[in-house]
Structure formats: C-alpha cells, structure tokens
Design an enzyme around this catalytic site. Structure first.
Site, short mmCIF file in Angstrom:
data_model
loop_
_atom_site.label_atom_id
_atom_site.label_comp_id
_atom_site.label_asym_id
_atom_site.label_seq_id
_atom_site.Cartn_x
_atom_site.Cartn_y
_atom_site.Cartn_z
N ASP A 116 19.42 -45.03 -47.44
CA ASP A 116 18.40 -44.23 -48.13
C ASP A 116 17.41 -45.06 -48.94
O ASP A 116 16.20 -44.77 -48.95
CB ASP A 116 19.05 -43.16 -49.00
CG ASP A 116 20.16 -43.68 -49.91
OD1 ASP A 116 20.39 -44.91 -49.96
OD2 ASP A 116 20.81 -42.86 -50.57
N MET A 161 24.45 -44.07 -48.41
CA MET A 161 25.16 -45.25 -47.94
C MET A 161 26.65 -45.20 -48.28
O MET A 161 27.10 -44.34 -49.05
CB MET A 161 24.53 -46.50 -48.54
CG MET A 161 23.07 -46.72 -48.14
SD MET A 161 22.34 -48.19 -48.90
CE MET A 161 23.25 -49.50 -48.05
N HIS A 162 27.41 -46.12 -47.68
CA HIS A 162 28.80 -46.44 -48.05
C HIS A 162 29.85 -45.44 -47.62
O HIS A 162 31.05 -45.72 -47.71
CB HIS A 162 28.94 -46.64 -49.57
CG HIS A 162 27.93 -47.53 -50.20
ND1 HIS A 162 27.72 -48.83 -49.79
CD2 HIS A 162 27.06 -47.31 -51.23
CE1 HIS A 162 26.78 -49.36 -50.54
NE2 HIS A 162 26.36 -48.48 -51.42
#
Length: 489
Positions: free
Chosen positions: A236, A79-80
C-alpha cells in the site's frame, strides 16, 4: 481505462483511470476486522473478495461505458498479512494481519536462527511481519502448519482469485522477512528458518510488470473485455508513492492511513535497523525506500470518535479546528500505541494512554490529544530516519496522503509538528488505488516518467510559529512518557 484495486484494512477501494490520467470513478466497500484475543488481528480472505465484488458492481453502475474499456488492472494492499493455503489452494485459517502482535517471541527466535537477518531483509524482526507469524503457526497450530502448501500476502491472494497466478511484487514481498531486499529475490536462509522453501512462496515481479490476465469467468461476470492485463502491483505505501509521483531518490510523503507512515525513496538498499526504520524495495525497478511506521494513526481518531459517542469524525475534526492555542495547551497528552508500536520503539506490548486528564476536558480535547499524539508519533519516526542517516531529501515540503488527510485541522497541526509544509494533492485519500491503476498502465506499456508525475496540490499547509512553540514543549513531555510508562505496559 486502467483499474486500481486497493485492499486496505478497513475496506476495499476501486479507482478507474483514463488515458489522460483523469479519475473516472471511485467505489469502495467495507471489510470486517476480527480481534479474537488481545493483540490478535484477523480477517477472512473471502470477505476481501466479497468486498471487491460489491465495489466492482458499484463502479459498473457509476460508469458503465468507461468500465467496459478497462485494459489493465493493478493491485495495492495491506502488507505483511499471512494467507495460508492448502494443497487445493484452499484457505486454511483466517489471515493474520500486519497489526497482529502475537508473534513477539518468534521474532527473537528468527533473528537467533539467522544472525544476518537484518542485513538480508533490511528490517528488524517484528511481530507484524509475515515470517514470525509462520513460526507462531508452527509452534501453536502444528497440524495446520503441516498442511500449508502456499503462503500469500493479502493482495496476492486476490490476484490468485482473479488470474489464477501466484505472484508477488518486490515492495510487498519486502514486508515478509523472506526477501533478500538488496538482491530482490527470496532468501533461502530466511525461508528455511521458518520451515519453508521457495515452493511455498509466489513468483516475484517488479510492480510495473504484467503478471497474467483476468480469468475469463471473472471478465464475463464483471462485464469486462477479454485479456485484461494484471500488473504485479505494490504494497500500500509503495503504491501510494506511485500514486502521488514519489519515484526519485530523496522524494517522500507522509501517510495518515489506518497506520501512519513517513516514506522516502533511495537509489540503493539502505538498511537502518538501529531505530526500527524499514528498508524495502520500491514498486519501481532499481529503487528502494526507507520508511518509519506507527501502527495507529487515522484508526486512532476513529477510535476516539466512537469512544466519545460523537459518531461523525468530520464534525469532531471541525471542533478541533476551532480550538485556540490556550485550550490546546491545556489538553491531555496521548500516547498513540493502541496496537503496539514499530518505529522507533518496536514494542508490540506498548499501549495507548491519556495523561493530564481533568474534569473539564471533553470529547474535543481528547480528539485534539489524539491528533497531536499521532503527529508526535510521526515526528518520532521522522527523527529516527534522520538519525539513521538515510538518503537526504528536501524536507521543506512533503506530500500528505491517506484517509486522515481529509481533516484540514489535522493537516495543519501535522505541518507545525513536523516543521515542514505539507502538500495535500487532489485524490490524496485514494493514492494507493491510484498508484495501482498507474502500475496497470505501465504493465500495458505506458512510460513511467509520464505516468508517475506528481499530483497537483489542492492545498498547502505551512508551519505556524506560535503553534510550533507550544508543540515543542508538549513534544518534550510526550517523549518522556514512553520510558516512564514502559514498565506498566
């Protein structure tokens, strides 16, 4: 057959699942990580696609007949990350990852620009999130920033290569700080604060929804049927939740991946930012989740293995398993902040530290300290979730997933640390890829309740009272170390 692709930090994992939910094949390929400066963490998106191609070739060779029956494909991903694209959808610079800590000043600026940001997003502004990275680019690479036409998360860049579609799912989008998480839509206020608008971000879909089909040229190259359906997928951790059947309010799991996570499903948006607890949309419709995150978990054990020249993580883990309580009591303490920390400290400047080192300590003692320190970090996160008053759930047993779950000594130590039983399911190390494959099945019309059943547990680890007495004393010392050393970070 349903194919799950999980884009992790250290590599890509592919998993092939049949209609009876039996895993037919698993393949993986590594991805290099670059740290050009302290606190920076980057990867080249082209390396992600190259790794997917290598893993797909492995899988075709492993199970050629099953491979040619793929009907749906799902994505899971770290992520991110910020993948910035120009007018021709070209990558403008290496992707800035979730564990990149350079944008600390931009976090304060973002929250100042939007005083209600925590209520909108359910999260503190942290350097690892996507939005502060764009503010950093605006300040430090302004010429490049002016070229940006699209910002995608890592797995969604893969989707663009595979389907030609710019789409993200609710769980992954929650980690950008641009999503109105309660309403499950982009926040104009948060986008505008970063110099962006909705034209810069992808369309949104629930994780189990279809988002296009595999491009014809990719299907031909991969020897797959025409019209393979692509599910929206998940970040995830939400994908891991789907993979192990964590779908109802109160259910949860613990993940020992590159990062460490405690994850619990809620039936409503429940922000709890006071101690850096995350509140995200789940990958499944009409559900959310709370999550504590530590930035170094299984990656810390890999680090200490390399540091001590052991070479083999499994052998070092076995050596830890042979330690008695007396030796554990004499081991050093370890602060696991090798990449800074999120829950509960929200401090990208935090650093790792061993304390109590003596000449008699060896690689096994250091490895134990790392396992224990990661466990204490996860306990910090769980305690933060408890203090935040999130959704109640049965904490007598949690599911354990992630690459670190392979280590039986670590799983046992963690059960005693958290004070709950840990169920290690079959396929615990591939939960995110399995969740992506399950979402692919749902995008093709499969029933959620049937396809999100909990996995059978292959092992159960219960707290050991003698170990708990020792850990309680050591945890008290661990908790005291952060404030004592904070001024030295």
């Amino acid at each position: 057959m349903y194919l799950g692709i999980d884009l992790g930090t250290s590599g890509v994992k592919l998993l092939l699942l049949d209609e009876q939910q039996q895993v037919q094949a698993v393949a993986d390929a590594p991805v290099p990580l670059y740290r050009p400066q302290p606190t920076w963490s980057e990867q080249h998106p082209a390396d992600w696609m190259a790794a997917v191609e290598r893993a797909a070739a492995q899988m075709r060779e492993q199970a050629p007949a099953a491979w040619r029956q793929v009907r749906g494909l799902g994505l899971s991903g770290q992520m991110h990350g910020a993948v910035v694209l120009g007018a021709q959808q070209q990558v403008l610079r290496p992707a800035m990852l979730w564990n990149d800590g350079r944008a600390g000043a931009e976090c304060a600026a973002l929250e100042c620009a939007v005083p209600t940001s925590r209520e909108i997003t359910g999260n503190l502004a942290m350097p690892g999130f996507t939005a502060p990275k764009l503010l950093w680019l605006q300040a430090h690479e302004p010429a490049l920033f002016r070229q940006i036409c699209t910002v995608l998360l890592p797995k969604d860049w893969l989707r663009l290569q595979l389907t030609g579609e710019c789409v993200s799912d609710m769980s992954d989008a929650s980690g950008t700080l641009w999503l109105d998480v309660g309403r499950r839509t982009w926040s104009d206020a948060m986008l505008h604060a970063c110099g962006l608008d909705r034209s810069h971000v992808p369309a949104l879909a629930e994780g189990s929804a279809p988002t296009g089909v595999l491009r014809a040229d990719v299907a031909r190259r991969w020897d797959l049927p025409h019209g393979v359906v692509m599910a929206a997928g998940a970040g995830d951790n939400a994908a891991s939740a789907v993979g192990v059947g964590v779908r109802t309010p109160g259910a949860g799991f613990v993940s020992l991946g590159t990062s460490g996570v405690v994850f619990r499903v809620t039936d409503a948006f429940a922000p709890a930012t006071g101690r850096a607890v995350h509140a995200f949309a789940h990958a499944l419709p009409q559900r959310w989740h709370q999550m504590s995150v530590m930035l170094s978990a299984a990656s810390a054990f890999g680090w200490v293995t390399r540091l001590t020249g052991q070479g083999d993580e499994a052998c070092l883990s076995d050596a830890v398993g042979s330690m008695d309580l007396r030796r554990q009591a004499q081991a050093p303490l370890f602060l696991p902040y090798l990449s800074g920390e999120r829950t509960p400290h929200n401090n990208p400047a935090a650093t790792g530290a061993f304390t109590g080192l003596r000449a008699e300590h060896d690689a096994t003692d250091l490895a134990y300290a790392v396992m224990e320190g990661v466990g204490f970090g996860l306990l910090d996160g769980l305690n933060a979730m408890r203090a935040a008053g999130g959704a109640s759930g049965d904490e007598s047993a949690w599911t354990l997933v992630g690459g670190g779950a392979r280590s039986t000594p670590w799983a046992q130590l963690l059960a005693s640390t958290l004070g709950c039983s840990l169920l290690r399911p079959q396929g615990a190390t591939a939960a995110a890829a399995l969740g992506a494959a399950r979402l692919a099945a749902m995008a093709c019309g499969a029933d959620e309740a049937l396809w999100c059943r909990p996995l059978p547990a292959s092992d159960c680890f219960v707290p050991q009272s003698s170990q708990q007495v020792l850990l309680a004393e050591r945890y008290a010392r661990f908790v005291a170390l952060y404030p004592a050393l904070q001024s030295h970070f």
